[in-house]
Write a protein that holds these residues in place. Structure first.
Motif, PDB file in Angstrom:
ATOM      1  N   GLU A   1       1.831   0.596   6.572  1.00  0.00           N
ATOM      2  CA  GLU A   1       0.975   0.695   5.391  1.00  0.00           C
ATOM      3  C   GLU A   1       0.986   2.145   4.886  1.00  0.00           C
ATOM      4  O   GLU A   1       1.523   3.038   5.542  1.00  0.00           O
ATOM      5  CB  GLU A   1      -0.469   0.304   5.758  1.00  0.00           C
ATOM      6  CG  GLU A   1      -0.630  -1.083   6.333  1.00  0.00           C
ATOM      7  CD  GLU A   1      -0.506  -2.192   5.284  1.00  0.00           C
ATOM      8  OE1 GLU A   1      -0.418  -1.873   4.081  1.00  0.00           O
ATOM      9  OE2 GLU A   1      -0.465  -3.359   5.691  1.00  0.00           O
ATOM     10  N   TYR A   2       0.339   2.353   3.756  1.00  0.00           N
ATOM     11  CA  TYR A   2       0.232   3.724   3.244  1.00  0.00           C
ATOM     12  C   TYR A   2      -0.288   4.675   4.306  1.00  0.00           C
ATOM     13  O   TYR A   2       0.227   5.787   4.481  1.00  0.00           O
ATOM     14  CB  TYR A   2      -0.704   3.771   2.024  1.00  0.00           C
ATOM     15  CG  TYR A   2      -1.111   5.192   1.698  1.00  0.00           C
ATOM     16  CD1 TYR A   2      -0.170   6.108   1.223  1.00  0.00           C
ATOM     17  CD2 TYR A   2      -2.419   5.651   1.909  1.00  0.00           C
ATOM     18  CE1 TYR A   2      -0.508   7.427   0.963  1.00  0.00           C
ATOM     19  CE2 TYR A   2      -2.768   6.959   1.647  1.00  0.00           C
ATOM     20  CZ  TYR A   2      -1.818   7.845   1.185  1.00  0.00           C
ATOM     21  OH  TYR A   2      -2.154   9.155   0.942  1.00  0.00           O
TER      22      TYR A   2
ATOM     23  N   PHE B   1      -7.736  -5.307  -0.897  1.00  0.00           N
ATOM     24  CA  PHE B   1      -6.800  -4.908  -1.949  1.00  0.00           C
ATOM     25  C   PHE B   1      -7.126  -5.611  -3.263  1.00  0.00           C
ATOM     26  O   PHE B   1      -6.722  -5.163  -4.330  1.00  0.00           O
ATOM     27  CB  PHE B   1      -5.359  -5.160  -1.524  1.00  0.00           C
ATOM     28  CG  PHE B   1      -5.007  -4.447  -0.240  1.00  0.00           C
ATOM     29  CD1 PHE B   1      -5.581  -3.211   0.058  1.00  0.00           C
ATOM     30  CD2 PHE B   1      -4.131  -4.990   0.666  1.00  0.00           C
ATOM     31  CE1 PHE B   1      -5.278  -2.544   1.241  1.00  0.00           C
ATOM     32  CE2 PHE B   1      -3.812  -4.326   1.847  1.00  0.00           C
ATOM     33  CZ  PHE B   1      -4.386  -3.102   2.144  1.00  0.00           C
TER      34      PHE B   1
ATOM     35  N   THR C   1       0.873   4.012  -2.624  1.00  0.00           N
ATOM     36  CA  THR C   1      -0.182   5.014  -2.744  1.00  0.00           C
ATOM     37  C   THR C   1       0.340   6.419  -2.461  1.00  0.00           C
ATOM     38  O   THR C   1      -0.268   7.415  -2.875  1.00  0.00           O
ATOM     39  CB  THR C   1      -1.337   4.648  -1.787  1.00  0.00           C
ATOM     40  OG1 THR C   1      -1.659   3.270  -1.987  1.00  0.00           O
ATOM     41  CG2 THR C   1      -2.578   5.470  -2.066  1.00  0.00           C
TER      42      THR C   1
ATOM     43  N   THR D   1       0.798  -1.233   0.000  1.00  0.00           N
ATOM     44  CA  THR D   1       0.000   0.000   0.000  1.00  0.00           C
ATOM     45  C   THR D   1       0.828   1.280   0.000  1.00  0.00           C
ATOM     46  O   THR D   1       0.345   2.305  -0.471  1.00  0.00           O
ATOM     47  CB  THR D   1      -0.959   0.027   1.201  1.00  0.00           C
ATOM     48  OG1 THR D   1      -0.213  -0.074   2.421  1.00  0.00           O
ATOM     49  CG2 THR D   1      -1.968  -1.112   1.130  1.00  0.00           C
TER      50      THR D   1
END
Lengths: 625, 625
Positions: A314-315, A501, A246, A243
């Motif tokens: 994560e993002y 996802f 992103t 992620t």
């Protein structure tokens, strides 16, 4: 009949230390499928929406789903629900890893935890047997140590553990539940677990998940894997970058938030926090059970203070410990991620709350007298890290921040509310809604608050034209799109459940037809495509009913003032804002698409159409229709 | 014949990625029993004592022993040997946990690792099969994360892993090898592993350890357990307090070291670091395989910087991050312990080296220009913690300290050698030898350097009169006592092997007769009591031969100058020192008792008596006899 449902619901009462196992009803399965369908429906059926979320009356409900533990890829997902102490609304999170399938292997489609233990306990569920074990000695341990201590205590390294850290014990409304390296992250579910004096749930299962129609399931699985392979990004990009890629995507369209959303578009994160820059920290991938993608990005930093730190940001963690705090350091993001995981804090709410405090500090609304002498300027990485344990332990300034921006701004006063960016009390995700309007509408209307996971508008970020192409800056049409995103995502990702996802990165793979074929062949039930979609819609309606009964109103669906009144000053989305008029246009279109009234309350006809007679009665009794 | 020997030696060559399995020779078993007997004998047989310890020519040799993996209590012990990069002498450590028995279960009495991999690898030993697996991605991970990552990588949570942290990778001569929460701690064996590009060894075994004579073994085991129960301290004190209770014992007799041994006896640790004060931090016990005592004291602290920290500090960690640095804080000791375990640093050498630097700083020999601006006064807990990652990563001042006090003082010069307290390069343990003379002589003559584990003089600390009562302050008789302690401990604790704490805390339990009965019944060999004792003596002789050939001389058996010239100024041991004359009296008595000449070199007659003809030849060839 053989089925991928285990057929059993385990109900555990912590007050009197009893448990029972009851059969799963076919009606529940047909109407709500599994996962969030089961947990939210049970929440509405069994929990008074008016209760104090940290009282013994709240319930903590876990359900994976009919695909979990089968050979279907990316289905080791689990819904966890309770009334959220952070939002007062439905608190629903999805998590992954291995714990979700272990719950199935132990024989359960749902686990309902009720009451409150008088002393700290942890649960050990071994197939049909449940033990209530003393946890007073475990209290205060971090989530990594806690998992290992329990495995050692029980003498079984194959146990899977979901637990809280000090943050949950201290009832931080930003506390999460951690299993392995995964989190049921947002909405303070860790505090609900803490309020029940429940440190951890250890599960070991030895049962097999059945399949109703083997050949049909094999074919459906094959089609799913093929569709995943055809995705232009899933294996090529998602496996490699996860992620965090992103960061690049949101920057490109000018919506990567910076400095508490005050300078979105000004600050270029690519060279420091972007996907390529991240690669040098990557040491490996982490995989959920039966996932061929492995999006988890294990990243390592050496810190002169903390030593060797392995994180898996994560993002959203890059957003909240990177952009929105103005911190430009992979080292700091990765360290903050690990600290939060260990302490059991939601990275998103924690980072966003620190960013809020930074803006107050920069504006002189607060000073070092209140911040424990910490210089809390945007970009001060050490200050950010210093606040994390304080928040988890509720020490000093941490006690003011420990329950998120809404409560912190109430405590601080002095017009600080203006900079407390949240919807329904849940802090904003990492997408500036001014440059991606369906994101904004999704955050406004998600039943869990400003949540990117209930209706991710991948169309705006990745340009994938399903169900149709869309202008990210347009207002019109976002109501219809958001309803579609919410309903499809709800059933496929939150009920079936499959990894979100797959929907964001490999949309055709997770189309209603594939979900239907996998679910029908594994469960033996015969859903039509229309019925599959309706399950998603039904979930969004019952969740809304809960929220209405909990006292939430149309105003709780509004965007924070900043997004209405201040334009993005730089970058690709320069000049964008969502004036109140536009916000209401989107909101009303959404309500209409949902078949709700102008105040956002489900109508009799919609509820009847969805077969929700009991829910209709609840609204009637409350005088809401 | 069924036997508790597995009958196999696994030899792995990292240079050419080959391995072979050869039979254990009965001769080796009869003369050296197992454990340290096997590893030190193999070191002497196969490694030129003149080599650079960090070259490919060094070998890393592991052996548990005939009792490991049987039902004998407290026998999950393992010897690890190599030529030590810290001392240049035999580097032999004992460790516990579960890894030692897993090596047996995999089928091996000894594991010999040779050569050097051209790229980072880890080994996966699954019974008869050995895989060489890429470890480049694991490099830099801490020892806790590394163990979990390998289990995940191999998809088996039941694997046991021994690994190094960043300190070992960076060839710190204070680096240790960590398995679970246990360490093969001292003498820089982690650097040897690092020099071989070997990050970890993962083992899974499915074989059973046999017993030659079941009934006799059961009886011997019963006698052992009964003797353990009769100990006045083993269950009542050791289970509850673990080794940290020694803080109270050493303080009582005035030998708890403070401020780099400059103020021993002045500083009262009981209220802050003593056994009772420690209890409030204890959250549980840790157990090695098949140990009924569980001396490991799991202790938890909450730190505003580090979060929730779980450590397991032994007495020596209290000494080296407490007394000898003048730090008066449980929080700091526990945090330092965890940091060192994660980074793969020996707590003792690391703390003692920081204490050395603190004394230099206090005396103005070094200043902030060299200490990375850290105020390095005695008692500065944060300064101590700040140095630990720097040492592991060899950053700044950490690079000067990373190889222990001897090398650090050589780098610093300026008469700093005077404050570098070590024997053979190994930093002092937590017993001021001036007030416990057999401890002093034990440190002087241990073949591994200033090591409390080769001949712990429990008689002086706990007053247990075995083999006879002794005045801790006397000089005479310490040579005889030390030889006895060394030989008995070597065979029972290091070769059989059984936990050293059985010897220190429950001496009758581990008497030669019990060891003989357990060993004879499990292996089927028939040792007399005299033969058992002789194995210990034989081990101390071959180790000495290695050291002589490595170039060590009588001077390497001397105490540091401070203990000879400065009196203890306060407390129960006030006025004590060991003048050179007394030191030599003890040393010469010891040499005589050993049957060595006045330079401490084994004589022809002694080596012949022990059947060490080959070793005699080595000394002859070197012109040493």
């Amino acid at each position: 009949m053989t089925s991928s449902y285990m057929g059993n619901i385990l109900r555990i009462n912590l007050t009197n230390k009893e448990y029972n196992i009851t059969p799963l009803s076919v009606e529940l399965a047909r109407n709500f499928l599994g996962g969030a369908g089961f947990t939210v429906k049970t929440l509405l059926d069994e929990v008074d929406p008016a209760i104090d979320p940290l009282s013994a009356e709240n319930k903590l409900i876990f359900s994976s789903g009919p695909l979990s533990g089968t050979a279907a890829p990316c289905a080791s997902r689990m819904s966890v629900s309770a009334k959220s102490p952070l939002t007062g609304a439905v608190g629903m999170c999805m998590t992954g890893g291995h714990f979700p399938v272990e719950l199935k292997f132990a024989g359960y489609d749902m686990l309902i935890i009720e009451g409150r233990s008088s002393e700290p306990v942890y649960l050990y569920i071994k197939d049909d047997k449940v033990s209530f074990r003393k946890a007073s000695k475990l209290m205060g341990t971090n989530t990594f140590d806690c998992q290992q201590l329990i495995k050692d205590d029980l003498g079984d390294q194959n146990i899977r553990v979901a637990c809280i850290g000090p943050a949950g014990e201290n009832l931080s409304k930003m506390a999460c539940i951690i299993n392995e390296r995964r989190a049921a992250g947002r909405k303070g579910l860790g505090a609900v677990m803490g309020s029940k004096n429940l440190k951890a749930i250890a599960i070991r299962g030895t049962k097999k998940v059945g399949i109703a129609r083997g050949n049909a399931f094999k074919e459906a699985r094959k089609r799913m894997l093929k569709a995943m392979k055809e995705s232009p990004v899933l294996y090529s990009q998602m496996s490699k970058h996860g992620t965090p890629m992103t960061v690049d995507a949101t920057w490109a369209i000018g919506i990567f938030p910076a400095n508490n959303f005050s300078t979105t578009g000004e600050w270029e994160p690519i060279n420091t926090l972007g996907a390529q820059a991240s690669q040098k920290y990557k040491i490996g991938s982490s995989y959920c059970y039966n996932c061929p993608v492995g999006c988890g990005q294990l990243k390592l930093v050496h810190s002169p203070t903390y030593g060797s730190i392995l994180g898996e940001p994560e993002y959203e963690t890059y957003y909240c410990f990177g952009g929105v705090t103005g911190v430009d350091s992979q080292e700091a993001v990765i360290t903050a991620d690990r600290l939060c995981d260990e302490l059991g804090l939601d990275t998103m709410s924690t980072g966003a709350t620190i960013a809020f405090a930074m803006e107050l500090y920069e504006r002189g609304i607060i000073d070092r007298d209140i911040t424990d002498n910490i210089e809390l300027n945007f970009g001060n990485a050490q200050a950010m890290l210093d606040l994390i344990p304080r928040i988890a332990f509720r020490e000093g300034f941490g006690a003011i921040l420990a329950d998120g921006v809404r409560i912190a701004s109430d405590k601080i006063g002095k017009n600080s509310q203006k900079y407390a960016l949240h919807i329904k009390g849940l802090e904003m995700p990492g997408y500036d809604p001014r440059g991606a309007k369906a994101h904004g509408l999704g955050f406004m209307t998600a039943y869990t608050g400003a949540d990117h996971n209930r209706s991710y508008a991948f169309q705006e970020v990745f340009g994938i034209p399903i169900p149709y192409a869309i202008d990210r800056l347009a207002i019109n049409g976002k109501g219809k799109l958001t309803k579609w995103n919410q309903d499809i995502r709800s059933v496929t990702c939150d009920c079936a459940p499959m990894c979100a996802f797959l929907m964001d990165m490999a949309v055709p793979a997770i189309a209603v037809e594939n979900t239907r074929d996998l679910v029908n062949s594994s469960t033996g039930l015969d859903f039509t495509s229309k019925e599959i979609e309706t399950i998603g819609e039904r979930l969004n309606n019952i969740a809304k009913v809960f929220n209405v009964l909990a006292g939430l109103t149309k105003k709780d669906d509004y965007l924070p003032e900043r997004f209405r009144n201040e334009e993005i000053k730089s970058g690709t989305s320069k000049g964008q804002r969502i004036p109140e008029e536009d916000m209401l246009l989107m909101l009303h279109e959404y309500y209409r698409e949902r078949g709700w009234n102008e105040d956002g309350i489900p109508t009799r006809s919609k509820l009847e159409e969805l077969g929700l007679a009991r829910e209709m009665g609840l609204l009637e009794n409350a005088g809401m229709v």
